[in-house]
Design an enzyme around this catalytic site. Structure first.
Site, PDB file in Angstrom:
ATOM      1  N   ASP A 193      -3.381  -2.036  -7.364  1.00  7.96           N
ATOM      2  CA  ASP A 193      -3.922  -2.676  -6.162  1.00  7.96           C
ATOM      3  C   ASP A 193      -5.249  -3.373  -6.458  1.00  7.96           C
ATOM      4  O   ASP A 193      -6.306  -2.743  -6.469  1.00  7.96           O
ATOM      5  CB  ASP A 193      -4.094  -1.607  -5.076  1.00  7.96           C
ATOM      6  N   ARG A 223       0.853  -1.194   0.000  1.00  9.87           N
ATOM      7  CA  ARG A 223       0.000   0.000   0.000  1.00  9.87           C
ATOM      8  C   ARG A 223       0.886   1.241   0.000  1.00  9.87           C
ATOM      9  O   ARG A 223       1.056   1.920   1.015  1.00  9.87           O
ATOM     10  CB  ARG A 223      -0.916  -0.031   1.223  1.00  9.87           C
ATOM     11  N   SER A 228      -8.031  -3.188  -3.566  1.00 13.65           N
ATOM     12  CA  SER A 228      -8.808  -1.961  -3.482  1.00 13.65           C
ATOM     13  C   SER A 228      -9.853  -1.891  -4.592  1.00 13.65           C
ATOM     14  O   SER A 228     -11.016  -1.545  -4.353  1.00 13.65           O
ATOM     15  CB  SER A 228      -7.886  -0.738  -3.556  1.00 13.65           C
ATOM     16  N   TYR A 288      -3.924  -1.363   7.127  1.00 15.64           N
ATOM     17  CA  TYR A 288      -4.942  -2.292   7.583  1.00 15.64           C
ATOM     18  C   TYR A 288      -5.144  -2.142   9.085  1.00 15.64           C
ATOM     19  O   TYR A 288      -4.272  -1.666   9.810  1.00 15.64           O
ATOM     20  CB  TYR A 288      -4.531  -3.736   7.291  1.00 15.64           C
ATOM     21  N   GLN A 345      -0.768   2.272  -6.163  1.00 13.64           N
ATOM     22  CA  GLN A 345      -2.217   2.350  -6.002  1.00 13.64           C
ATOM     23  C   GLN A 345      -2.960   1.865  -7.243  1.00 13.64           C
ATOM     24  O   GLN A 345      -3.994   1.193  -7.133  1.00 13.64           O
ATOM     25  CB  GLN A 345      -2.627   3.791  -5.675  1.00 13.64           C
TER      26      GLN A 345
END
Length: 373
Positions: A129, A121, A132, A229, A126
């Site tokens: 990912d 992360r 996500s 997280y 991004q």
């Protein structure tokens, strides 16, 4: 470099790891794309769409022959990859903690398995990912599933015959899925509240127009684990949270739970006793059901009723929005490959920061430190 895209093998899996859009982009990088016939059919992408984008569409054996990279949504059965060259890459959502035997088989075969579900992360990753992108759709679909099971309207309605009160929706866990669930429930007109063990999410909840429900002045409230997280809570915090949540749950019409801790069973958020306190006709959607569940009594792949409360435990929620989920997943994979594409080598060359984080196997060995710990 030949990149192969196989038809997914897991039961109920409707997604595909490449779309005609990303095939076209990968071909533009200089790769050769081979797609197994029917691979995109369940996600509404035809073989003609892939052929028109520049892919060679054929049988599984023809697709695999000479491939240097295989793209997958879920980790394929090693037996289906027979003939894949030593050192070839297998890139996708490989579930390394839940499918360790399969990872060991990839290592024994000499393949380099790259788990996109371990993508760090960090800012530059991004766009790669997959967790996500898929969680975002899961949060949206969870609200629609709840609305389908709930026997009443979501928004407040004022009519000549009287007023219908807005549904009260409580979201537990404010990660990507939780935030999308809040936004979707708000768009449907519900009265929304949310909670998380990470106090930093309070502002996010407020920004979406929902009410934050937090334990105050108890050790462990920060709750921030590695990589953004949630981490483990102190016993004092867990007790205080259970008391607070119990009182709030009894007033809710719909609850959506999204809490997961990577590499561990999902934390239990709602007990059977708490379910019994809810009104008959209420609905709970457990997005963590495949990792053990946040809700006592939730059953993976089923909608069950306990104490008059409907508990929704659909498997593989992103796959239930196969076209959009595939489009986002495929873009994640393309963004990953293109970010490291070396034109001279005509293949991607990983750097240490991301490569070490996602690489599971290399040279016949399991090499990922999280699996070796």
């Amino acid at each position: 470099m030949k990149i192969a895209v196989l038809k997914e093998q897991a039961d109920g899996e409707r997604r595909v790891a490449a779309t005609p859009e990303t095939v076209r982009k990968l071909v533009a990088l200089g790769a050769t794309l081979a797609v197994e016939a029917g691979a995109g059919e369940a996600a509404s992408f035809s073989d003609d769409d892939y052929a028109g984008a520049g892919a060679v569409v054929g049988s599984s054996a023809d697709t695999m022959a000479g491939a240097g990279i295989v793209l997958a949504v879920q980790g394929p059965d090693p037996a289906s990859l027979a003939g894949l060259a030593d050192g070839a890459w297998l890139v996708g959502g490989l579930d390394p903690f839940g499918s360790r035997d399969r990872v060991d088989a990839y290592a024994a075969a000499g393949w380099e398995a790259l788990a996109m579900d371990l993508m760090p992360r960090i800012t530059r990753a991004q766009s790669m990912d997959i967790l996500s992108s898929q969680s975002n759709l899961s949060g949206y679909k969870a609200v629609l599933d709840a609305a389908a099971e709930y026997g009443r309207a979501f928004p407040m309605m004022m009519t000549a015959a009287g007023t219908v009160s807005a549904a009260r929706v409580f979201v537990m866990g404010v990660g990507v899925a939780g935030l999308q669930a809040i936004a979707t429930a708000r768009r449907l007109g519900a009265q929304v509240s949310a909670t998380d063990v990470r106090s930093a999410t309070r502002e996010q909840i407020l920004s979406l127009g929902a009410k934050p429900v937090f334990v105050e002045n108890v050790a462990g409230i920060e709750g921030e684990g590695s990589g953004g997280y949630a981490g483990e809570m102190s016993p004092e915090y867990r007790a205080a949270q259970a008391e607070l949540v119990s009182g709030h749950l009894a007033k809710q019409d719909v609850v959506i739970t999204t809490a997961l801790i990577p590499g561990r069973a999902a934390p239990r958020l709602i007990s059977d006793a708490q379910l019994a306190s809810m009104r008959p006709g209420s609905v709970v959607v457990d997005l963590a059901v495949e990792q053990g569940g946040n809700v006592e009594g939730a059953v993976a792949g089923q909608v069950v009723t306990r104490h008059g409360v409907r508990i929704v435990g659909h498997r593989n929620v992103p796959s239930r929005l196969a076209a959009d989920a595939s489009a986002l997943f495929a873009r994640n994979l393309y963004n990953f490959l293109s970010a490291f594409w070396d034109k001279d080598a005509a293949r991607p060359v990983l750097d240490a920061e991301i490569g070490d984080a996602i690489r599971l196997t290399r040279g016949g060995q399991v090499v990922n430190q999280r699996l070796l710990a």
